[in-house]
Design a protein around this motif. Structure first.
Motif, PDB file in Angstrom:
ATOM      1  N   LYS A 215       0.841  -1.176   0.200  1.00 26.24           N
ATOM      2  CA  LYS A 215       0.008  -0.035   0.164  1.00 26.24           C
ATOM      3  C   LYS A 215       0.796   1.159  -0.120  1.00 26.24           C
ATOM      4  O   LYS A 215       1.627   1.586   0.954  1.00 26.24           O
ATOM      5  N   ILE A 216       0.735   2.036  -1.114  1.00 26.81           N
ATOM      6  CA  ILE A 216       1.452   3.114  -1.333  1.00 26.81           C
ATOM      7  C   ILE A 216       0.919   4.449  -1.314  1.00 26.81           C
ATOM      8  O   ILE A 216      -0.270   4.518  -1.907  1.00 26.81           O
ATOM      9  N   LEU A 217       1.238   5.488  -0.405  1.00 27.25           N
ATOM     10  CA  LEU A 217       0.748   6.522  -0.433  1.00 27.25           C
ATOM     11  C   LEU A 217       1.402   7.584  -1.144  1.00 27.25           C
ATOM     12  O   LEU A 217       2.791   7.880  -0.593  1.00 27.25           O
ATOM     13  N   GLU A 218       1.346   8.251  -2.196  1.00 24.20           N
ATOM     14  CA  GLU A 218       2.074   9.305  -2.960  1.00 24.20           C
ATOM     15  C   GLU A 218       1.453  10.634  -2.495  1.00 24.20           C
ATOM     16  O   GLU A 218       0.354  10.846  -2.467  1.00 24.20           O
TER      17      GLU A 218
ATOM     18  N   LEU B   4       2.680   2.460 -10.802  1.00 22.10           N
ATOM     19  CA  LEU B   4       2.844   1.479  -9.300  1.00 22.10           C
ATOM     20  C   LEU B   4       1.381   0.681  -9.195  1.00 22.10           C
ATOM     21  O   LEU B   4       1.299  -0.287  -8.541  1.00 22.10           O
ATOM     22  N   SER B   5       0.292   1.356  -9.633  1.00 23.61           N
ATOM     23  CA  SER B   5      -1.051   0.765  -9.393  1.00 23.61           C
ATOM     24  C   SER B   5      -1.246  -0.298  -9.902  1.00 23.61           C
ATOM     25  O   SER B   5      -2.284  -0.980  -9.572  1.00 23.61           O
ATOM     26  N   LEU B   6      -0.370  -0.488 -10.978  1.00 25.62           N
ATOM     27  CA  LEU B   6      -0.712  -1.934 -11.726  1.00 25.62           C
ATOM     28  C   LEU B   6      -0.257  -3.345 -10.829  1.00 25.62           C
ATOM     29  O   LEU B   6      -0.980  -4.289 -10.966  1.00 25.62           O
ATOM     30  N   GLN B   7       0.427  -3.079  -9.912  1.00 22.38           N
ATOM     31  CA  GLN B   7       0.900  -4.105  -8.966  1.00 22.38           C
ATOM     32  C   GLN B   7       0.626  -4.160  -7.285  1.00 22.38           C
ATOM     33  O   GLN B   7       0.851  -4.708  -6.379  1.00 22.38           O
ATOM     34  N   ASN B   8       0.259  -2.596  -7.165  1.00 22.64           N
ATOM     35  CA  ASN B   8       0.104  -2.204  -5.743  1.00 22.64           C
ATOM     36  C   ASN B   8      -1.073  -1.594  -5.544  1.00 22.64           C
ATOM     37  O   ASN B   8      -1.863  -1.010  -6.513  1.00 22.64           O
TER      38      ASN B   8
ATOM     39  N   GLU C 283      -5.464   7.392 -13.187  1.00 19.59           N
ATOM     40  CA  GLU C 283      -6.331   5.969 -13.574  1.00 19.59           C
ATOM     41  C   GLU C 283      -6.974   5.768 -12.516  1.00 19.59           C
ATOM     42  O   GLU C 283      -6.824   6.294 -11.241  1.00 19.59           O
ATOM     43  N   SER C 284      -8.278   5.320 -12.704  1.00 22.74           N
ATOM     44  CA  SER C 284      -9.344   5.067 -11.872  1.00 22.74           C
ATOM     45  C   SER C 284      -8.893   4.110 -10.734  1.00 22.74           C
ATOM     46  O   SER C 284      -9.386   4.184  -9.667  1.00 22.74           O
ATOM     47  N   ARG C 285      -7.921   3.271 -11.001  1.00 20.06           N
ATOM     48  CA  ARG C 285      -7.569   2.326 -10.031  1.00 20.06           C
ATOM     49  C   ARG C 285      -6.704   3.074  -8.763  1.00 20.06           C
ATOM     50  O   ARG C 285      -6.218   2.495  -7.777  1.00 20.06           O
ATOM     51  N   VAL C 286      -6.300   4.354  -9.070  1.00 10.92           N
ATOM     52  CA  VAL C 286      -5.425   5.127  -7.947  1.00 10.92           C
ATOM     53  C   VAL C 286      -6.693   5.931  -7.362  1.00 10.92           C
ATOM     54  O   VAL C 286      -7.463   6.593  -7.731  1.00 10.92           O
ATOM     55  N   LYS C 287      -6.355   5.864  -5.966  1.00  7.64           N
ATOM     56  CA  LYS C 287      -7.496   6.529  -4.912  1.00  7.64           C
ATOM     57  C   LYS C 287      -7.120   7.809  -4.947  1.00  7.64           C
ATOM     58  O   LYS C 287      -5.857   8.062  -4.466  1.00  7.64           O
TER      59      LYS C 287
ATOM     60  N   ASP D 235       9.234   0.121 -11.891  1.00  2.00           N
ATOM     61  CA  ASP D 235      10.051  -1.157 -11.116  1.00  2.00           C
ATOM     62  C   ASP D 235      11.062  -0.820 -10.276  1.00  2.00           C
ATOM     63  O   ASP D 235      11.261  -1.540  -9.119  1.00  2.00           O
ATOM     64  N   LYS D 236      12.033   0.291 -10.650  1.00  2.00           N
ATOM     65  CA  LYS D 236      13.229   0.498  -9.588  1.00  2.00           C
ATOM     66  C   LYS D 236      12.478   1.066  -8.540  1.00  2.00           C
ATOM     67  O   LYS D 236      13.062   0.763  -7.134  1.00  2.00           O
ATOM     68  N   TYR D 237      11.510   1.986  -8.199  1.00  2.17           N
ATOM     69  CA  TYR D 237      10.968   2.405  -7.104  1.00  2.17           C
ATOM     70  C   TYR D 237      10.439   1.191  -6.353  1.00  2.17           C
ATOM     71  O   TYR D 237      10.571   1.013  -5.113  1.00  2.17           O
ATOM     72  N   GLU D 238       9.644   0.280  -6.759  1.00  2.00           N
ATOM     73  CA  GLU D 238       9.105  -0.780  -6.131  1.00  2.00           C
ATOM     74  C   GLU D 238      10.468  -1.577  -5.234  1.00  2.00           C
ATOM     75  O   GLU D 238      10.225  -1.966  -4.413  1.00  2.00           O
TER      76      GLU D 238
END
Length: 360
Positions: free
Chosen positions: A2-5, A26-30, A51-55, A353-356
């Motif tokens: 769970k990531i909060l930007e 990042l929201s593709l995998q998190n 994107e809609s998958r990002v809150k 990917d590098k941030y993950e």
């Protein structure tokens, strides 16, 4: 994860564009939440690109001292509600994680330094706070090798890691045909070469150099310059630049929400900055196949390593920039080759990917 930007707003700008693109990737995998907490002009400019998958969480804070204090506690409240594994701050949002990082010991905090380190630090107090927190509580990430060297020189130790900026794969929008017609109206002939600059009007972007150089360049060359970016927040500078123009080949277009169309439909991209980190506009241009002409500042020389990637001026003088423009005018650039080079290295999927990996 769970990531909060966390960023102050989604107004037009390279840092803001980057945060939207990174959150989407990042929201593709998190599970990703994107928080903005400042109510200012055009604060929602990039909302539609999230994107809609990002809150998306918006807090309409102001700029007075009372509101700034309230915003700190609002960030604490959001962290309590969202319960992220990672809090990742950008730009002035560093100030809003100072208290949370002392409260939430089970959360990892990161901050991306979006510029050379001394330009990212505003005062001696800011320097002291960042040095203390980067050493103990907050993982700092730099965006180019030159920015990393500036970080080491300023703070005396390495960052958590170097992650070069990334960019979404820029494609044409529904406004592409309309944009092509607009660009055609600026051209003097069918052979006119079109140069484009994408940068808000501010001291850093050094539009004085670009305009003075184009005044000279356009005397002998069939070319026009389109300047895209917000100027309404700096009308004093806009009026000064208007007075510098001595050619009919320079046009201010203001803010555009389809900069990709302009990059895809123009020949060259110009950046005349006094300092930079690793500009998103440069990566956007390269991914569109638009050949860059830039000043050799910040992380730009880490990108433009030779003339297959673009042209670097020798210095920040008018003579040097005019010489670079004249060299570009004689080139037969290969859009697909430029695009290939930039997509292989700077697509956002690579960056995310590098941030993950660092977050893990």
């Amino acid at each position: 994860m769970k990531i909060l930007e966390l960023i102050d707003s989604l107004a037009p700008g390279g840092g803001e564009r980057f945060v939207v693109d990174l959150s989407n990737a990042l929201s593709l995998q998190n599970q990703v939440s994107l928080v903005k907490f400042r109510d200012k002009r055009n604060a929602d400019f990039y909302n539609k690109d999230v994107e809609s998958r990002v809150k998306l969480i918006s807090y309409p804070g102001k700029f007075d001292l009372f509101s700034k204090v309230k915003q700190i506690f609002e960030v604490i409240r959001i962290i309590k509600e969202e319960r992220p594994d990672i809090v990742h701050a950008h730009l002035i949002a560093f100030n809003y994680i100072i208290i949370p990082v002392l409260i939430f010991n089970n959360i990892k905090f990161y901050y991306t330094v979006h510029n050379v380190a001394d330009r990212d630090t505003n005062s001696s107090i800011d320097l002291y706070l960042k040095k203390w927190f980067f050493k103990r509580k907050v993982g700092a990430v730099t965006i180019s090798e030159l920015c990393e060297r500036s970080f080491i020189n300023l703070f005396g130790f390495k960052s958590k890691g170097v992650i070069e900026n990334g960019c979404r794969n820029v494609t044409a929008s529904d406004l592409a045909a309309e944009t092509a017609s607009e660009i055609a109206r600026y051209k003097k002939t069918s052979a006119t070469k079109v140069y484009v600059n994408i940068a808000r009007l501010m001291e850093q972007k050094n539009h004085e150099l670009l305009i003075q150089s184009f005044n000279e360049f356009a005397k002998e060359n069939d070319a026009v310059l389109l300047i895209i970016g917000d100027y309404e927040n700096n009308m004093i500078l806009k009026e000064k630049l208007d007075q510098l123009i001595t050619t009919d080949a320079v046009f201010f277009l203001g803010t555009k929400n389809n900069v990709g169309d302009y990059l895809l439909l123009t020949d060259f991209f110009c950046l005349s900055s006094k300092w930079e980190g690793l500009p998103i506009s440069l990566l956007e241009a390269g991914i569109c196949g638009t050949f860059p002409i830039c000043t050799p500042v910040g992380g730009i020389p880490d990108v433009i390593i030779n003339e297959t990637w673009g042209i670097l001026t020798k210095d920040l003088t008018v003579a040097s920039y005019v010489e670079a423009l004249e060299r570009s005018f004689k080139l037969n650039t290969n859009r697909e080759e430029v695009r290939r080079r930039y997509t292989e290295r700077y697509l956002m999927s690579i960056c995310a990917d590098k941030y993950e990996q660092i977050f893990k």
